[in-house]
Design an enzyme around this catalytic site. Structure first.
Site, PDB file in Angstrom:
ATOM      1  N   PHE A 244      -9.104 -16.076  -3.742  1.00 43.21           N
ATOM      2  CA  PHE A 244      -9.345 -14.645  -3.920  1.00 43.21           C
ATOM      3  C   PHE A 244     -10.007 -14.373  -5.265  1.00 43.21           C
ATOM      4  CE2 PHE A 244      -7.257 -10.442  -5.097  1.00 43.21           C
ATOM      5  CZ  PHE A 244      -8.170  -9.665  -4.397  1.00 43.21           C
TER       6      PHE A 244
ATOM      7  N   HIS B 173       1.162   1.455  -5.699  1.00 44.29           N
ATOM      8  CA  HIS B 173      -0.204   0.915  -5.772  1.00 44.29           C
ATOM      9  C   HIS B 173      -1.190   2.020  -6.127  1.00 44.29           C
ATOM     10  CE1 HIS B 173      -3.949  -1.077  -4.707  1.00 44.29           C
ATOM     11  NE2 HIS B 173      -4.165  -0.186  -3.756  1.00 44.29           N
TER      12      HIS B 173
ATOM     13  N   HIS C  84      -6.611   7.295  -2.357  1.00 43.68           N
ATOM     14  CA  HIS C  84      -7.419   6.285  -1.668  1.00 43.68           C
ATOM     15  C   HIS C  84      -6.650   5.483  -0.617  1.00 43.68           C
ATOM     16  CE1 HIS C  84      -5.576   3.168  -4.216  1.00 43.68           C
ATOM     17  NE2 HIS C  84      -6.159   2.279  -3.429  1.00 43.68           N
TER      18      HIS C  84
ATOM     19  N   HIS D   6       0.833  -1.200   0.000  1.00 45.03           N
ATOM     20  CA  HIS D   6       0.000   0.000   0.000  1.00 45.03           C
ATOM     21  C   HIS D   6       0.872   1.256   0.000  1.00 45.03           C
ATOM     22  CE1 HIS D   6      -3.072  -2.943   1.472  1.00 45.03           C
ATOM     23  NE2 HIS D   6      -3.823  -2.248   0.637  1.00 45.03           N
TER      24      HIS D   6
END
EC number: 3.1.4.53
Length: 844
Positions: free
Chosen positions: A631, A423, A459, A419
């Site tokens: 996933f 990304h 985000h 993160h």
């Protein structure tokens, strides 16, 4: 592959609302609801006030969605269906209008004067078709039967959800759309039984006289049709009776999907230990469970590990302040020559070559970061804003834009494996491509496009590399500030908007007040939608909207209100956030290595604090391949197949890539042999597992110490109490460099360094038995923070467990070494150690 295990009480079971007292279990939907006549859906375009001045090319500069590695084939090929099949690796076999509303002025360009959104001259931006054209198409688990006990003779076999092209059928799975389809069927049957023609000017497309006259039907056939119609009406009424006034119709689908996913995860958890862990990870991450989380009380020994250092306590800030903000000074002339791509680099030609794929799916963001000097987010953000002409449209000064980009990127943590700004740049570029989908051409306003791109950029800003649940369980200040609700997502928004208040950083300074308010509302909605616990709700909302339009006569998706428009935008950013498995395999594997490294770092922190290690965060037990297959099967594929329905056929290649990647990870599972007998619960050296719900697969702390005790090594507690003296001697995991370093090399180095630090006899190390199966994929080791290097914005978090757990980690690595000593470095099952994470999240 591990052999299936007998069902046990440890299998996953979610607490979902059941039937109310005195209420019978809902009947399964009528069989025909699974197949409806195909109805194309059109997303109505908005009008442009300057349409006379803008050519079609100018309005659609990025028309085709292309893959970065695609070959130009000229005309668009014929429609193909996805080859995705239901996962067979875990269990079972594969299965398959109203008046127009004028957009408000602050939401961008308004429709052209005299042109209504319903005007017949407005060309459709989207035509949706479900089903196959050349081959059978198998869908996700959402298309499986909702009931394990559906034994009605009226029910057809629902193991396969293949749509028939010959009969032009759509598959309907959301409850509200099924109710609408049922009512339409009742209406049609009533017309047939009573010989009353349906007026052609009404909503139903079945206008005019019935296709079959009642006189041609026998009395028995008419009675059977009447009974079935009555049964269908009863089912429809029963569905409506279960609805609650405060719940939206999409919550019916959300509840149904959660129930179905719960059943699938239960099956998966019963098959193997690794499947059990994957099930718990998916359940904990992607299901918004409202039940209370029970946090066990720490023992006195564990409590000592959870005490934050005094230096951390002194750094506590008032709750009113937004943590994580840094005072940055960007030197250099921002007012002189602006770099071509917004960042200074000595490899501009190579960067320009990579950015030729900016509007294609599968841009190599890792190369962009390398050529941009680690400033991938600033580079991508500036280039996209320039290409979409947003700086001119919203009068954003170039120097202000550059200042905000650099400040924003600096608030992403370069030492977080996944993160980070890399990304964010990837999600931003993916959102840019999805906005350019031909089906959505001329649908969204410029302000909505600006909001979506801004939301993608911020985000994950100031992400600490741990999950929301970790922050909640550790009583972090962020969790207290945001009341345990979407903790990180709220923090990302706060930081992203707070940075606009820094000097010369307000890129929205020339927007009107109403435009700023509208943009802020949209950005908040989109970033909050990146909370993965809201995944099933988002999926249910989108699928309900799509299928509702499929069963209506108009088939036109107007998107003429804020709720519908933001719903599409929220799912778009959510798709971009979950797009790694849809990218080329070489990129997908790099993202997988990074997310697993971040998970393992969190697991080390949890181990240090004496907490239960989160699913997939234990580097000794996690199954990377199975986690990725699960996933894709349960999260990514259902989401992307729904998005593909919305923008059909534009996402077909994306679905194909998704399946190819899933097959690659699935084949890696098959190559992994079963663990030895002594590794199974109740086997040699392992006590029987307790008869209770428990997903944790790691050994208990006490059992590990007993079984791994080696003369000459200090205990964990002794190491902690002597931490100040031991830090200088302990193994520094951050020195394990190089993405090509294998775990065998790491283990050998650790053996030497740990023996030197603690005086442990090497012979006693190698005398320890190996508990790793030879085929178990070796997972990447991660960089750990030093004691003085805490996650910014998260007060009270100590360093990771490297110094404390060095002896135990050494033993685990030694055991891995002996198990894999004959493994070739070219083996695809070996995942290289990422080493330190450098600027922009790239491996140093």
């Amino acid at each position: 592959m591990e052999p299936p295990a007998a069902p046990s009480e440890r299998s996953l079971s979610l607490s979902l609302p059941g039937p109310r007292e005195g209420q019978a279990t809902l009947k399964p939907p009528p069989q025909h609801l699974w197949r409806q006549p195909r109805t194309p859906i059109r997303i109505q375009q908005r009008g442009y006030p300057d349409s006379a001045e803008r050519s079609e090319t100018e309005r659609s500069p990025h028309r085709p969605i292309e893959r970065a590695d695609a070959v130009d084939t000229g005309d668009r090929p014929g429609l193909r269906t996805t080859r995705m099949s239901w996962p067979s690796s875990f269990h079972g076999t594969g299965t398959g209008g109203g008046s127009s509303r004028r957009l408000e002025a602050e939401n961008g360009p308004t429709p052209s004067p005299g042109r209504s959104p319903l005007d017949s001259q407005a060309s459709p931006g989207l035509v949706l078709h479900a089903g196959a054209t050349t081959s059978q198409r198998r869908e996700s688990f959402l298309y499986r039967s909702d009931s394990d006990y559906d034994m009605s003779p009226k029910a057809v076999s629902r193991s396969s959800s293949v749509a028939s092209e010959a009969h032009a059928e759509d598959l309907i799975v959301t409850p509200f759309a099924q109710v609408l389809a049922s009512l339409r069927s009742v209406r049609s049957n009533f017309s047939l039984l009573t010989n009353v023609p349906i007026p052609s000017n009404k909503r139903s497309p079945l206008g005019g006289p019935p296709s079959v006259c009642k006189a041609t039907l026998s009395e028995e056939t008419c009675q059977q049709l009447a009974r079935e119609t009555l049964e269908e009406l009863d089912w429809c009424l029963e569905q409506l009776e279960t609805m609650q006034t405060y719940r939206s119709v999409s919550e019916m689908a959300s509840h149904k999907f959660k129930r179905m996913l719960n059943r699938e995860l239960t099956h998966l958890s019963e098959m193997s230990r690794s499947g059990n862990q994957v099930s718990e990870y998916i359940s904990n991450t992607f299901l918004d469970k409202q039940n209370e989380v029970e946090i066990p009380s720490p023992t006195p020994r564990q409590r000592a590990f959870q005490q934050p250092p005094p230096s951390v306590l002194r750094q506590s800030q008032p709750m009113s302040q937004i943590t994580g903000l840094k005072k940055l000074v960007h030197t250099g002339s921002l007012n002189t020559n602006v770099p071509r791509f917004g960042v200074k680099t000595d490899q501009e030609d190579l960067l320009a070559q990579e950015l030729e794929n900016l509007s294609k799916w599968g841009l190599n963001i890792f190369c962009v970061s390398e050529y941009a000097g680690g400033r991938s987010l600033s580079c991508i953000m500036y280039t996209i804003f320039q290409e979409r002409d947003l700086l001119k449209k919203f009068h954003i000064p170039v120097d202000t834009m550059m200042m905000y980009m650099l400040t924003l990127e600096d608030h992403y943590h370069a030492d977080v494996a996944y993160h980070n700004s890399l990304h964010a740049a990837d999600v931003l570029q993916s959102t840019h491509v999805l906005l350019a989908t031909p089906a959505l051409d001329a649908v969204f306003t410029d302000l909505e496009i600006l909001a979506a791109l801004f939301a993608a950029a911020i985000h994950d800003v100031d992400h600490p590399g741990v999950s929301n649940q970790f922050l909640i369980n550790t009583n972090s200040e962020l969790a207290l500030m945001y009341n345990d609700e979407s903790v990180l997502e709220n923090h990302h928004l706060a930081v992203g908007f707070k940075l606009l208040q820094e000097e010369n950083c307000d890129i929205f300074q020339n927007l009107s007040k109403r435009q700023r308010q509208s943009l802020r509302k949209m950005v908040i909605d989109m970033v909050l939608a990146t909370d993965m616990s809201k995944h099933m709700t988002l999926l249910a909302d989108l699928k309900t909207m799509v299928e509702t339009k499929k069963v209506t006569s108009s088939g036109v998706l107007l998107l003429d209100n804020y709720s519908d428009r933001i719903q599409v935008l929220r799912n778009m950013v959510h798709c971009a956030d979950l797009s790694n498995p849809t990218k080329p395999l070489e990129l997908y594997r790099q993202w997988t290595d990074r997310i697993m490294a971040e998970f393992f770092q969190q697991g080390d922190r949890e181990r240090e604090r004496g907490m239960e290690i989160s699913p997939m965060c234990d580097k000794h037990t996690a199954s990377v391949e199975k986690s990725q297959v699960g996933f894709i099967d349960y999260i990514v594929h259902p989401l992307w197949e729904t998005w593909a329905d919305l923008v059909h056929p534009d996402a077909q290649d994306i679905l194909d890539t998704l399946e190819d990647n899933r097959d690659w990870y699935h084949s890696a599972i098959r190559q992994s042999p079963s663990p030895p007998l002594e590794e199974e619960p109740g086997g040699l050296g392992h006590p029987s597992l307790p008869d209770k719900f428990q997903f944790e697969l790691t050994l208990e702390e006490e059992e590990e110490e007993d079984s791994l005790e080696v003369p000459g090594l200090p205990t964990t507690e002794e190491t902690f109490l002597a931490a100040e003296d031991a830090r200088a001697q302990a193994v520094d995991w951050s020195k394990v460099k190089g993405p090509s370093t294998t775990v065998v090399e790491v283990a050998e180095r650790l053996k030497q360094e740990t023996a030197s630090a603690y005086g442990a006899p090497q012979e006693s190390m190698e005398a320890v038995g190996c508990s790793f199966s030879p085929g178990t994929p070796i997972l990447p080791d991660v960089r750990t923070l030093s004691s003085s290097e805490e996650a910014p914005g998260l007060l009270g978090l100590p360093s990771t467990a490297a110094e404390v757990e060095a002896p135990r980690d050494h033993l685990a690595a030694t055991r891995a070494c002996s198990a894999c000593s004959g493994t070739s470095g070219d083996n695809s099952a070996i995942i290289s150690a990422p080493g330190r994470w450098g600027s922009g999240g790239d491996p140093a």
